[in-house]
Design an enzyme around this catalytic site. Structure first.
Site, PDB file in Angstrom:
ATOM      1  N   ARG A   3      50.918  48.959  38.673  1.00 24.70           N
ATOM      2  CA  ARG A   3      51.368  47.682  38.092  1.00 24.70           C
ATOM      3  C   ARG A   3      52.867  47.710  37.825  1.00 24.70           C
ATOM      4  NH1 ARG A   3      46.018  45.904  34.453  1.00 24.70           N
ATOM      5  NH2 ARG A   3      44.895  45.322  36.340  1.00 24.70           N
TER       6      ARG A   3
ATOM      7  N   TYR B  18      48.126  40.507  43.714  1.00 30.33           N
ATOM      8  CA  TYR B  18      47.451  41.817  43.777  1.00 30.33           C
ATOM      9  C   TYR B  18      47.806  42.699  42.578  1.00 30.33           C
ATOM     10  CZ  TYR B  18      51.381  43.959  46.688  1.00 30.33           C
ATOM     11  OH  TYR B  18      52.557  44.429  47.198  1.00 30.33           O
ATOM     12  N   GLU B  19      47.033  43.771  42.468  1.00 32.14           N
ATOM     13  CA  GLU B  19      47.180  44.691  41.327  1.00 32.14           C
ATOM     14  C   GLU B  19      46.829  43.994  40.010  1.00 32.14           C
ATOM     15  OE1 GLU B  19      47.253  47.870  42.375  1.00 32.14           O
ATOM     16  OE2 GLU B  19      46.792  47.774  40.256  1.00 32.14           O
ATOM     17  N   GLY B  20      45.843  43.088  40.059  1.00 34.64           N
ATOM     18  CA  GLY B  20      45.479  42.274  38.895  1.00 34.64           C
ATOM     19  C   GLY B  20      46.354  41.035  38.880  1.00 34.64           C
TER      20      GLY B  20
ATOM     21  N   GLN C   8      46.878  39.867  33.905  1.00 34.66           N
ATOM     22  CA  GLN C   8      47.895  40.610  33.128  1.00 34.66           C
ATOM     23  C   GLN C   8      48.066  39.974  31.748  1.00 34.66           C
ATOM     24  OE1 GLN C   8      49.096  43.423  34.437  1.00 34.66           O
ATOM     25  NE2 GLN C   8      48.027  42.933  36.344  1.00 34.66           N
TER      26      GLN C   8
END
Ligand SMILES: Cc1cc2nc3c(=O)[nH]c(=O)nc-3n(C[C@H](O)[C@H](O)[C@H](O)COP(=O)(O)OP(=O)(O)OC[C@H]3O[C@@H](n4cnc5c(N)ncnc54)[C@H](O)[C@@H]3O)c2cc1C
Length: 546
Positions: free
Chosen positions: A285, A412-414, A419
């Site tokens: 992240r 992406y990556e949450g 977040q």
């Protein structure tokens, strides 16, 4: 052409944060990385965008030149900047590695996503592997001879990771995995000898939801006990996606266990999959936040150069509205970079001291950096395109690629919505706002030291919104989480700019006039949004929920 902002990076790392590494070494590392980024990664950025990747029965072929560029990166030892010396790394602070990472990402984000994932795999195995796993897997991963992937997403399990259906069946000292993952970055490629997939799967009989998930190491080629490569494992890239941007980064559908099951080894505890994967995800992240800063930096530099040479009838950089766009980009990047390195530095301090307050700060800042920097990537690459007028919309200037490449960063990556939830529920509500209050108190000291910058109203707005979040219902918090994160980011970014200004006056007077200009612009043009955001946080939720 992109030029890595080495001077600013060194100033933030050495003068502002005082990282634990000699300044001349940091300078040397940054200078050498800049050379490789510009000579090996940058020339392939357009090549990769145009040619994309090819997926056949034998695997994924990368665009021309990518293998050589990756080999140059590996032979320079760049994959191990922050890795432990015991496994062949340089053992430098993570914050220094973030700056180095930024250069690869600015120069060629599609290629640089591969090492970003490697770093996360190294972190996860270092934190959760057995001694034998570390000895077997870390040296080739740190060297870059092998690469790592993270396998969470399935067609029915995106943000809802707990819905994962990939199965793990015990088979002697290992497991056999069956299932399909989608959207797996660098799931297959021809850059390295082997690929280590870190896969979230559910053991038979394990409970539903995230608590039933465990993490498995699934090598593309099985690894003999002496580290040599054995048979091909039962995991293949079934196809690659055709997508808006990042054309040279293979986004794969991965099939595990089409034959007799993909052999995997448990990493960490049974049922501890999410905890172990979070080591990789938190790392990634921050890395994706850096990707956001990096792509916006490259686009900003191109817009600055274009604005000076485009005559309408005088250079367009003379027009106040163009100056507004250019300074929005420059000041936001300065603030976001300072905030991102601060998060990396908190991780470095935690590693050195074990002080939980440092870990809490890194945890608090991770979703803020990821979401703000990647929202900025979308906003600022779009502004850079706007500076180019019609030429920005034409592919040959290269700005359109930055806009396309940047778009996925908020997903992406949450996603950035996830977040914001992470910030509000896990990082604020779980400790009753303690880490946030400690951080805001530090921001207040920066504000006091820079009385010429109007930070007080924003800090008061942030404190008020924090109090509201702590008292609100879960639905209200969820509805207000995104504006709350933005309010936090803008205020923290401005305070870190104020701090940078103060330090530049003391230690880098050559940089002070530029930082002064940027901090004043940010305070006048971006910071006033914080009081509006406070109103949205405290007054907007109910109308969303009705
Ligand atoms: C190019 C690319 C590369 C990728 N690489 C990888 C990879 O290497 N490994 C991997 O595992 N995955 C990877 N992904 C997958 C990526 O992480 C997911 O796409 C992302 O997590 C979102 O999941 P989803 O697409 O299913 O969207 P969904 O979860 O369906 O979300 C759709 C929308 O609903 C919102 N939403 C969903 N749930 C909530 C909630 N609880 N609260 C608030 N809002 C919510 C989201 O914010 C989003 O706006 C990649 C994706 C892409 C496009």
């Amino acid at each position: 052409m992109y030029t890595p902002p080495v001077r600013e990076m060194r100033f933030q790392l050495c003068s502002v944060l005082g990282v634990d590494a000699p300044e001349d070494l940091v300078e040397q590392i940054l200078d050498e990385a800049a050379k490789l980024a510009v000579s090996a990664f940058l020339p392939l950025n357009r090549v990769g965008d145009k040619s994309g990747v090819v997926c056949t029965d034998t695997g994924v072929t990368m665009p021309p030149g990518f293998r050589d560029a990756y080999q140059a990166y590996v032979s320079g030892g760049w994959n191990g900047v922050a890795a432990d010396e015991k496994w062949g790394g340089m053992g430098l602070p993570f914050s220094v590695a973030m700056a180095v990472q930024e250069m690869w990402q600015s120069a060629n984000m599609s290629l640089a996503l591969c090492p970003l994932l490697n770093q996360g795999a190294i972190e996860a195995i270092s934190a959760h592997g057995t001694d034998a796993q570390k000895a077997l897997y870390l040296p080739p991963l740190v060297e870059g001879r092998w690469t790592g992937t993270m396998n969470l997403t399935e067609s029915g399990a995106g943000s809802d990771v707990g819905a994962i259906r990939t199965r793990a069946v015990p088979d002697g000292d290992h497991y056999r995995l069956f299932g399909q993952k989608i959207f797996i970055s660098y799931g297959d490629h021809d850059l390295a000898d082997n690929i280590l997939h870190l896969v979230l799967a559910r053991m038979e009989g394990a409970e539903a939801g995230t608590r039933g998930l465990s993490l498995f190491l699934v090598p593309k080629y099985l690894v003999n006990s002496d580290g040599t490569l054995g048979a091909r494992n039962d995991v293949v890239a079934a196809s690659t996606e055709h997508k808006l941007g990042q054309h040279a980064s293979p986004t794969c559908v991965m099939s595990f266990g089409d034959k007799d099951g993909a052999i995997g080894y448990l990493l960490g505890a049974v049922g501890g999959g999410m905890a172990a994967m979070f080591t990789m995800m938190n790392h990634a992240r921050l890395g994706v936040g850096i990707q956001g800063i990096a792509v916006a930096e490259a686009a900003c530099q191109q817009a600055l150069a274009y604005a000076d040479v485009r005559l309408q009838p005088k250079p367009i950089s003379d027009y106040p509205d163009v100056q507004r766009m250019l300074k929005t980009m420059q000041s936001s990047l300065l603030a976001a970079r300072a905030l991102a390195y601060d998060a990396g530095h908190a991780l470095d301090r935690f590693k050195a001291s074990g002080d939980k307050a440092d870990a809490a700060r890194a945890d608090l800042l991770t979703p803020i950096v990821k979401a703000w920097a990647t929202d900025l990537a979308n906003d600022l690459t779009s502004l850079a395109l706007q500076v180019h007028g019609g030429m920005g919309y034409i592919e040959e200037t290269g700005i359109a690629q930055y806009v396309r490449d940047a778009r996925v960063l908020a997903i992406y990556e949450g996603t950035n919505g996830i977040q914001a939830n992470d910030l509000a529920f896990r990082k604020i509500l779980r400790d009753g706002g303690q880490a946030a209050r400690t951080y805001i108190a530090e921001l207040r000291t920066f504000a006091k030291a820079a009385p010429d910058l109007p930070l007080d109203d924003s800090l008061t707005a942030l404190e008020s919104a924090l109090t509201w979040v702590l008292a609100a219902s879960p639905d209200q918090v969820a509805a207000s989480a995104t504006p709350f994160l933005r309010l936090f980011a803008l205020t923290a970014g401005a305070a870190r700019l104020a701090h940078s200004l103060q330090i530049s006056r003391e230690k880098a007077p050559d940089m002070a006039p530029h930082i002064q200009k940027m901090a004043a612009f940010f305070a006048g043009n971006s910071l006033p949004m914080t009081t509006a955001l406070q109103k949205i946080v405290e007054g907007g939720a109910d109308s969303i929920l009705k």
